[in-house]
Design a protein around this motif. Structure first.
Motif, PDB file in Angstrom:
ATOM      1  N   ARG A 334       0.838  -1.214   0.000  1.00  8.86           N
ATOM      2  CA  ARG A 334       0.000   0.000   0.000  1.00  8.86           C
ATOM      3  C   ARG A 334       0.867   1.256   0.000  1.00  8.86           C
ATOM      4  NH1 ARG A 334      -3.436   0.738   4.218  1.00  8.86           N
ATOM      5  NH2 ARG A 334      -2.554  -0.923   5.493  1.00  8.86           N
ATOM      6  N   MET A 335       1.999   1.186   0.742  1.00 10.84           N
ATOM      7  CA  MET A 335       2.911   2.334   0.739  1.00 10.84           C
ATOM      8  C   MET A 335       3.490   2.536  -0.674  1.00 10.84           C
ATOM      9  SD  MET A 335       6.410   2.851   2.922  1.00 10.84           S
ATOM     10  CE  MET A 335       7.287   1.636   1.953  1.00 10.84           C
ATOM     11  N   ALA A 336       3.938   1.439  -1.287  1.00 14.75           N
ATOM     12  CA  ALA A 336       4.512   1.538  -2.639  1.00 14.75           C
ATOM     13  C   ALA A 336       3.454   2.019  -3.627  1.00 14.75           C
ATOM     14  CB  ALA A 336       5.081   0.182  -3.060  1.00 14.75           C
ATOM     15  N   ASP A 342       0.767   8.398  -6.653  1.00 12.98           N
ATOM     16  CA  ASP A 342       0.935   9.765  -6.156  1.00 12.98           C
ATOM     17  C   ASP A 342      -0.276  10.195  -5.321  1.00 12.98           C
ATOM     18  OD1 ASP A 342       2.283  12.088  -5.724  1.00 12.98           O
ATOM     19  OD2 ASP A 342       1.682  13.052  -7.609  1.00 12.98           O
ATOM     20  N   THR A 343      -0.654   9.320  -4.387  1.00  8.85           N
ATOM     21  CA  THR A 343      -1.773   9.610  -3.480  1.00  8.85           C
ATOM     22  C   THR A 343      -1.242   9.661  -2.043  1.00  8.85           C
ATOM     23  OG1 THR A 343      -2.206   7.238  -3.349  1.00  8.85           O
ATOM     24  CG2 THR A 343      -3.540   8.493  -4.903  1.00  8.85           C
ATOM     25  N   GLU A 344      -2.045  10.221  -1.166  1.00  6.94           N
ATOM     26  CA  GLU A 344      -1.681  10.255   0.257  1.00  6.94           C
ATOM     27  C   GLU A 344      -1.767   8.836   0.818  1.00  6.94           C
ATOM     28  OE1 GLU A 344      -0.711  12.836   2.236  1.00  6.94           O
ATOM     29  OE2 GLU A 344      -0.605  13.922   0.335  1.00  6.94           O
ATOM     30  N   PRO A 345      -0.871   8.449   1.731  1.00  8.05           N
ATOM     31  CA  PRO A 345      -1.012   7.121   2.348  1.00  8.05           C
ATOM     32  C   PRO A 345      -2.270   7.067   3.208  1.00  8.05           C
ATOM     33  CG  PRO A 345       0.726   8.386   3.418  1.00  8.05           C
ATOM     34  CD  PRO A 345       0.244   9.216   2.264  1.00  8.05           C
ATOM     35  N   SER A 346      -2.820   5.875   3.390  1.00  7.80           N
ATOM     36  CA  SER A 346      -4.004   5.741   4.245  1.00  7.80           C
ATOM     37  C   SER A 346      -3.616   6.068   5.690  1.00  7.80           C
ATOM     38  CB  SER A 346      -4.575   4.329   4.138  1.00  7.80           C
ATOM     39  OG  SER A 346      -3.564   3.391   4.399  1.00  7.80           O
ATOM     40  N   ASP A 347      -4.636   6.383   6.517  1.00  7.57           N
ATOM     41  CA  ASP A 347      -4.401   6.880   7.883  1.00  7.57           C
ATOM     42  C   ASP A 347      -3.482   5.973   8.699  1.00  7.57           C
ATOM     43  OD1 ASP A 347      -5.932   8.979   7.323  1.00  7.57           O
ATOM     44  OD2 ASP A 347      -7.708   8.332   8.463  1.00  7.57           O
ATOM     45  N   PRO A 354       7.964   6.943   3.820  1.00 11.58           N
ATOM     46  CA  PRO A 354       8.517   6.193   2.683  1.00 11.58           C
ATOM     47  C   PRO A 354       9.965   6.560   2.379  1.00 11.58           C
ATOM     48  CG  PRO A 354       6.411   7.232   2.083  1.00 11.58           C
ATOM     49  CD  PRO A 354       6.765   7.732   3.447  1.00 11.58           C
ATOM     50  N   VAL A 355      10.388   7.741   2.825  1.00 13.24           N
ATOM     51  CA  VAL A 355      11.779   8.156   2.569  1.00 13.24           C
ATOM     52  C   VAL A 355      12.768   7.134   3.154  1.00 13.24           C
ATOM     53  CG1 VAL A 355      13.504   9.907   3.239  1.00 13.24           C
ATOM     54  CG2 VAL A 355      11.285  10.599   2.341  1.00 13.24           C
ATOM     55  N   ASN A 356      12.362   6.490   4.265  1.00 14.75           N
ATOM     56  CA  ASN A 356      13.250   5.501   4.898  1.00 14.75           C
ATOM     57  C   ASN A 356      13.555   4.318   3.984  1.00 14.75           C
ATOM     58  OD1 ASN A 356      13.147   7.032   7.196  1.00 14.75           O
ATOM     59  ND2 ASN A 356      11.466   5.860   8.108  1.00 14.75           N
TER      60      ASN A 356
END
Ligand SMILES: Cc1cc2nc3c(=O)[nH]c(=O)nc-3n(C[C@H](O)[C@H](O)[C@H](O)COP(=O)(O)OP(=O)(O)OC[C@H]3O[C@@H](n4cnc5c(N)ncnc54)[C@H](O)[C@@H]3O)c2cc1C
Length: 364
Positions: A334-336, A342-347, A354-356
């Protein structure tokens, strides 16, 4: 227009779960080199969810995946994929450090003997991680592939990428059988072949190293084993778990660098596994019922890699899932997907940056 918006290379759990998350929005294909999906790492795992496994950078992805694995949406699966068994981290002296937030309790010798009958005296105490569960890996992988197809995704097996080039805003992908397919975005979810696929696409590899891990199914002279906890040691030299009433799955926790290949166990690693097992419990070993090996693939920092390449346009990395690719798949996919869409991650994922996991950490 390109044949696909997104073409995913690899139909293991990484490719299947990401595909299932984007196929409803983008025209997505999966190409899998083998005649069926899931025959490499995904089909060879030890099939457990263990929150502490992989360390502090992986634990958030495992934790965020748990609810989906335990109680997936009805349209995904009408049954959950987890069966709780707990994990005992054995030690001769110091208790292991688990990532913060992982529920665990100290178990002294008397309770240890009850949890693990026949445990040898040198194992003085343990840390019990009660949340450890078996994962129905085949069921989960099949459910992701089903969802992918239901949303319009196309799967091609016996379809090995041999090369690809980006030109005119799209990837032109050459398959081994001589056919060509085009896509705006190419996802590398090729497991042990991640760097080889990048090279074949003219993209700078990021140093993903496949490491062989051996599994042995032993029959032992003791019954009542099926539901015992997973057992490992603080130094990371073995783990085993009950499989049948009188059988266990055992690993010597080996990590042997390998070229990408159809991995097979080495006799020496099977012998090592049995030797270590015999130092843990007094259960007589009766037979090796079967053995297998698979490749766990790691980046240099052992953190998985999700994100667009910083140089090659339209090239997305979904690799380096090490020994935790199944238990992290729901959250990681889901993160990928949110990066690709190009959507916001879910709550429930907003606390995971994701930068990590970005391939940018290897740039230069
Ligand atoms: C022994 C063992 C025990 C494990 N235990 C656990 C566990 O208990 N819990 C857990 O969460 N994880 C576990 N893992 C790790 C987990 O299995 C992996 O992290 C996960 O399966 C990786 O999935 P993947 O899709 O990236 O790789 P894979 O399943 O290997 O899929 C990659 C696919 O890409 C395909 N491919 C490669 N090159 C090409 C090409 N050129 N063209 C087309 N297709 C291509 C391959 O054929 C392959 O099917 C274990 C792994 C092993 C080996």
């Amino acid at each position: 227009m390109a044949d696909f918006d997104v073409l995913i290379v690899g139909g293991g759990i990484a490719g299947a779960s990401l595909g299932a998350e984007i196929a409803g929005t983008l025209r997505t294909g999966i190409i899998e080199a083998e005649s069926q999906c899931g025959v490499h790492a995904t089909g060879r795992s030890a099939a457990f969810w263990l929150e502490s496994y992989g360390g502090p950078s992986v634990a958030p992805l495992s934790a965020a995946s748990r609810e989906f694995l335990a109680s997936p949406p009805m349209d995904f699966s009408d049954t959950g994929f987890l069966r709780e068994r707990g994990d005992i981290h054995l030690t001769r002296d110091e208790l292991p450090q688990l990532p913060s937030g992982v529920a665990a309790k100290i178990v002294e010798r008397e309770e240890l003997e009850r949890l693990l009958p026949g445990v040898r005296p040198q194992w003085r105490r343990a840390l019990l991680e009660p949340g450890c569960s078996d994962i129905d890996v085949a069921g989960l992988h099949a459910a992701y592939l089903r969802q992918f197809r239901r949303l319009g995704g196309k799967i091609s097996t016996d379809a090995r990428l041999s090369s690809a080039r980006f030109a005119g805003g799209e990837w032109r992908i050459q398959l081994e059988d001589g056919s060509t397919v085009t896509a705006a975005v190419l996802v590398n979810a090729a497991g042990a072949w991640a760097d080889a696929v990048a090279t074949a696409c003219g993209v700078q590899p990021i140093g993903i190293v496949p490491k062989r891990r051996t599994m042995v199914q032993l029959r032992v002279g003791r019954s009542g084993l099926r539901d015992l906890p997973l057992v490992d040691d603080a130094e990371g030299t073995f783990y085993f778990k009950g499989e049948g009433d009188r059988s266990v799955w055992l690993s010597p926790h080996d990590e042997i660098d390998s070229d990408p290949c159809d991995a097979a166990p080495d006799e020496i690693d099977i012998a090592l596994a049995i030797d270590r097992f015999e130092q843990v419990v007094d259960w007589p070993v009766e037979a090796v019922e079967r053995s297998w090996a698979g490749l766990r693939s790691f980046a240099a920092d052992r953190i998985p890699v999700y994100g667009f390449d910083t140089v090659a346009e339209g090239f997305f990395w979904c690799v380096g899932q090490g020994g935790f690719g199944i238990q992290t798949a729901p959250a990681a996919s889901r993160m990928a997907a949110s990066l690709i869409l190009d959507t916001e991650p879910s709550d429930d994922l907003t606390h995971i940056d994701p930068v990590n996991y970005s391939p940018a950490r290897f740039a230069g």
